[in-house]
Design an enzyme around this catalytic site. Structure first.
Site, PDB file in Angstrom:
ATOM      1  N   ILE A 226       0.856  -1.185   0.000  1.00 10.67           N
ATOM      2  CA  ILE A 226       0.000   0.000   0.000  1.00 10.67           C
ATOM      3  C   ILE A 226       0.891   1.233   0.000  1.00 10.67           C
ATOM      4  CG2 ILE A 226      -1.808   1.264   1.220  1.00 10.67           C
ATOM      5  CD1 ILE A 226      -2.547  -1.386   2.603  1.00 10.67           C
ATOM      6  N   CYS A 227       0.599   2.159  -0.904  1.00 13.33           N
ATOM      7  CA  CYS A 227       1.326   3.432  -0.914  1.00 13.33           C
ATOM      8  C   CYS A 227       0.332   4.562  -1.125  1.00 13.33           C
ATOM      9  CB  CYS A 227       2.431   3.430  -1.962  1.00 13.33           C
ATOM     10  SG  CYS A 227       1.872   3.448  -3.651  1.00 13.33           S
ATOM     11  N   ALA A 228       0.831   5.755  -1.237  1.00 11.66           N
ATOM     12  CA  ALA A 228      -0.045   6.924  -1.321  1.00 11.66           C
ATOM     13  C   ALA A 228      -0.970   6.855  -2.531  1.00 11.66           C
ATOM     14  CB  ALA A 228       0.787   8.206  -1.346  1.00 11.66           C
TER      15      ALA A 228
ATOM     16  N   GLY B 149      -0.485   4.261  -5.124  1.00  8.37           N
ATOM     17  CA  GLY B 149      -0.437   2.949  -5.754  1.00  8.37           C
ATOM     18  C   GLY B 149       0.547   2.854  -6.899  1.00  8.37           C
TER      19      GLY B 149
END
Length: 100
Positions: free
Chosen positions: A6-8, A10
């Site tokens: 999961i990142c800010a 994607g």
């Protein structure tokens, strides 16, 4: 093993996903690894065995840990050095240790 990153947005983890898949193949590990944005993550949690969060959104760790604990899924933050160096093998090893 299903590993969700999961990142800010994607997108910043896409290269890391590629490197992790390469490392899994080299180690003979069957793994489904994908990345999504934090906004999309909740709908992907039930498909994951391990959830790793990008260091840039570590402030969301408590909320994702709570969601993970409710499902029996380990959740942690990717080491910033491994993330920055796009160390797919290192992040894969971290995910495997979390699942044990």
């Amino acid at each position: 093993m299903n590993i969700l990153l999961i990142c800010a947005a994607g997108m910043s983890t896409s290269l890391l996903v590629t490197k992790m898949k390469e490392a899994a193949k080299q180690k003979g590990i069957e793994a489904n690894i994908w990345a999504v944005s934090a906004d999309e993550a909740k709908s992907h949690l039930d498909q994951a065995d391990v959830v790793l969060i990008g260091p840039q959104i570590r402030y969301k760790l408590a909320a994702f840990k709570k969601e993970g604990e409710a499902r029996g899924i380990p959740v942690d933050v990717i080491n910033p050095a491994d993330y920055g160096r796009v160390n797919g093998a290192g992040v894969l090893d971290f995910a495997l240790r979390l699942k044990k």
